[in-house]
Design a protein around this motif. Sequence first.
Motif: not given
Length: 281
Positions: A137-154
């Motif tokens: 769960y933590d690994a998946t959550h971390a990946k989702n957070q990273q994707r969300a961060k990149k999307a927000a930066e874009t």
Amino acid sequence: MCLTLPSLELLLNRIRKAELQNLAELLLTQRMFETFSSKSKMVDYRAAIMKRAGNNKLVRAKLKRYLYSHVTTTATDTRNLLGVNVRFFNKIQNLGLICATYAEKNPFGSGEVKYFTYADIVKCYENAVFKAEKAHYDATHAKNQQRAKKAAETKFAQTKAIIDNLDIRVQKVKSAKLFKNALDSKLKFETEKYYERMPERMDWELPTLQDLQNAPVADQNRWVDNYIRHQLTNYDDIDIEGLVGVHQMYAADLRAKMTAKIRQVYPFYRMDTYVQNYLER
């Protein structure tokens, strides 16, 4: 992740009075009770229990076991302690890793409110199956957070590009006319606001043009600035509401860009100097 539970003192404060005396009889010595009986004032069992637990490790361990198995908390607090979302929490309940001690009807809506003991929370947290599922769960959550961060930066970059490329237009009016126009605009605004708010229910009177002419200089400078921004530019036509990051960028980017553009035509804009330097009294 470390499981951070409330202190024993906080948990003890949540024990009902009926249980508190039983707990005191379990943990306190006969000598302490004899001391209490010799006093006429009400006994503070909580303070006595905490003092006894602080001086004796075995008593503290007993108190901890008792509180963990008797004090309950809500499903929301349980999820927060375990560091999981609703979906994962439902999953571990279905797996039988944690079960509610009891449930009661929700007084504020439909469904039930479930309660879990801290002992069950600790047991679940230390379960090998939970640890394995939580790691995934933590690994998946971390990946989702990273994707969300990149999307927000874009999205942020796209919003900034839109602001940087905005076509801001400023209409030029002779400085001498600005004051009269600004007061007329302010008076019109106040009149519309006055009648929109039903004057029979208001305790203030509609200002007159003379009132505005005699207003403090700081107010007059602000009215001139507002008139320029709202009436002589396309500021109100700029539609960027809803873009990601627009509120964070407003002061640093859009407002600065607008101010710089206006000052090319009106150097006194937002400088609080118009009335003093450009208006003939």
